[in-house]
Write an enzyme that holds these catalytic residues in place. Structure first.
Site, short mmCIF file in Angstrom:
data_model
loop_
_atom_site.label_atom_id
_atom_site.label_comp_id
_atom_site.label_asym_id
_atom_site.label_seq_id
_atom_site.Cartn_x
_atom_site.Cartn_y
_atom_site.Cartn_z
N THR A 123 111.11 -32.32 21.60
CA THR A 123 110.59 -32.55 22.95
C THR A 123 110.29 -34.03 23.05
O THR A 123 110.08 -34.71 22.04
CB THR A 123 109.31 -31.73 23.24
N SER A 124 110.26 -34.53 24.27
CA SER A 124 110.07 -35.96 24.47
C SER A 124 108.62 -36.40 24.35
O SER A 124 108.34 -37.50 23.95
CB SER A 124 110.62 -36.38 25.83
N THR A 125 107.70 -35.52 24.74
CA THR A 125 106.29 -35.89 24.69
C THR A 125 105.46 -34.72 24.21
O THR A 125 105.90 -33.56 24.23
CB THR A 125 105.75 -36.30 26.08
#
Length: 187
Positions: free
Chosen positions: A8-10
């Protein structure tokens, strides 16, 4: 062995993380590597490196979507070459692609080719736009950031500050600092 990879990106994307984990577990992944890496730090994907190192001949690396694995077509090709050299297949659940089959290899190659074709068309349009803007006198190009700081570089150098520190203070590359110093040095 089916090896899952989740990204996931964040940290805020807990739902996306949970959904990827669920899908990989349903697909039968026995080992899942998980990381939360922003797009800024995407080059530092330690869990992907661990997953690739862990994979053995006959294994399959499984991801839910292609964008969770590769940043670009070039990166995808590089990853595929690494997997293939180890005898490891790639399965992308959302696309129904499995490179352990001839059809899966073909589909991924076709998709990669289409993406590369789109990029080439975009670059061609960009070049045409730049040529048109230059002809109209509206295109100046990127401002040379380091050369604009040449006076500051020379001043700091005369004060005895080293090249690396000059680059850090001024927010420019070390190579630019040395280029300016070499250009200013008497021949």
């Amino acid at each position: 062995m089916l090896i899952g990879y989740v990204r996931t990106s964040t940290i805020d994307q807990k739902a996306g993380l949970a959904a990827q984990l669920r899908d990989l577990e349903q697909a039968g992944c026995e080992r899942i590597f998980t990381e939360e890496v922003s797009s800024v730090d995407v080059a530092k994907r330690e869990q992907l490196a661990e997953a690739l190192a862990f994979a053995r001949t006959g294994d399959t690396l499984v991801v839910t979507k292609l964008d969770r694995l590769a940043r670009s077509v070039a990166h995808l090709v590089e990853l595929l070459a690494r997997l293939e050299s180890k005898g490891v297949a790639l399965r992308i659940l959302a696309m129904g692609i499995d490179t352990s089959t001839p059809t899966g290899k073909l589909m991924l190659t076709v998709l990669g080719g289409v993406a590369e074709f789109e990029r080439e068309i975009m670059l061609e349009r960009q070049r045409e736009g730049i040529a048109k803007a230059k002809a109209a006198g509206k295109y100046k190009g990127r401002a040379p950031t380091a050369q604009a700081k040449a006076e500051d570089v020379l001043k700091l150098h005369k004060e005895g500050v080293g090249g690396t520190e000059i680059a850090r203070r001024l927010g420019i590359g070390r190579a630019s600092v040395y280029r300016i110093l070499n250009h200013a040095a008497p021949a």
